[in-house]
Write an enzyme that holds these catalytic residues in place. Sequence first.
Site: not given
Length: 507
Positions: A160, A184, A187, A237, A292, A392
Amino acid sequence: MTTTNEVTAAPHWVVPHWIDGAEYPSTSGRTAPVYDPALGVETKRVALADKAEIDAAVASAKAAFPGWSDLSLARRQAVVFKFRELLDARKGELAEIITSEHGKVLSDALGEISRGQEVVEFATGLAHHLKGEFSEQVSTGIDVYSTRQPLGVVGIISPFNFPAMVPAWFFPIAIAAGNTVVLKPSEKDPSAALWLAGLWKDAGLPDGVFTVLNGDKEAVDGLLEHPDVQAISFVGSTPIARYVYETGTRHGKRVQALGGAKNHMLVLPDADLDLTADSAINAGFGSAGERCMAISVVVAVEPVADELVSRIVDKMKTLRIGDGRRGCDMGPLVTGQHRDKVASYIDIAAQDGATVVVDGRDVRADGDANGFWLGPSLIDNVPTTSRVYTEEIFGPVLSVVRVPSYEAGVELINSGAFGNGTAIFTNDGGAARRFQKDIQVGMIGINVPIPVPVATFSFGGWRDSLFGDTKAHGAEGVKFFTRLKAITSRWLDPSHGGINLGFPEND
Ligand code: NAD
């Protein structure tokens, strides 16, 4: 203590798939909410693909492959050039979409698009990178040469936090090299992908070459197991990256899976403390820490910590938190659930004996009261056994760990599970040079807090931050999306006759 306050409004719009060059409404009956994080309301829903939709997406991409891969490189690159021009002209629209679903401030959304555009620009020159090698007369009358050819249908599964840039690390190179792509997206913020699909169409890309398949685990598993998908580029992740790598490779696919991070900034006593404090804030709290490559741990080599923490705190007071459309420095977190999870680490820090210097839960945001707000938090003296240090967090929580020496700092950074990025702040060139050699991390900054390499180089971490041996974009990206073929060639003349069953030797 903050609480989840996601408000559900009547959805007006279900974000569809993009298949065969057009919006493709879902019939699966499954959807997920998409929020405007600064308003804290559900503004739309997104389709979650079922098996029939996954099959339709892959079948369309498969059908497009022979025509697209057979088109000359010059013609494919011309489409990429056009896409770059359109993206450059219209990126403001895309930035607004990103801000409305992710929450990051508009300038930051534009920044991520620019970094994605760099990869598009790299792909406009792919002819150079697809050049093979040629050896003349390796044996009498024999030449050997190599070519790189596309794989077929490739899947991209993205997180995301960069709904435009992360897909763009992959699709420009994949497409220019002659592959067809099924993206993909996350969402949580799917609309950027759909907008990019429309832009590709406007640029003249044939239908089926770029497909968007919206969905969740079912769509991911469908791509990982699909016999017609040749390769997967995943970013997300670490637990999911590991799962994607293991499942995809078990199904015979080429997989690169980029995972999570916990990036440290090592500050030596000779560093310029103003520059360092600015950098810690920019890299710790930009995009609400949902990067990240965010810095999440400042490792201060004593005696520098007290002075550095004091300067960071002073500068944090100037940050404006609020709706990304109002010119603020930092926006909300992506969902109420994620905001609450990130905020819970502040309690964990206090329980574990750390010092909560700035508590972001006290934030006053310039935005709607229901927004998913959490201000920047600074936590000092974080024990390295605390979950605040080991996990994280992926939010605006910056930890400070104090160490007695350069060696202790390097040992700490090298002992972590992740190896995505790290930075050193110092004015000592010798120390910086030693750091770049000693440190076991994939991307290093020297007085640069977010060392994301430019598109001509390759992006990716080490250890639990990357599964697979190929990084994103640059030469490694070209390698990932192509297969190497070696050709041994001889043009016959009558003198080459005769039977010999031995293994061919050179002469
Ligand atoms: P995520 O792992 O939750 O989701 C990533 C993708 O995996 C999404 O498309 C999602 O739909 C899918 N997914 C989620 N759960 C799944 C499951 N159980 N099975 C199969 N697929 C699943 O990550 P996120 O929260 O969207 O993004 C944040 C994470 O991504 C952070 O850990 C961050 O460090 C990482 N990230 C890494 C890089 C990098 O370059 N290493 C870059 C950006 C983000």
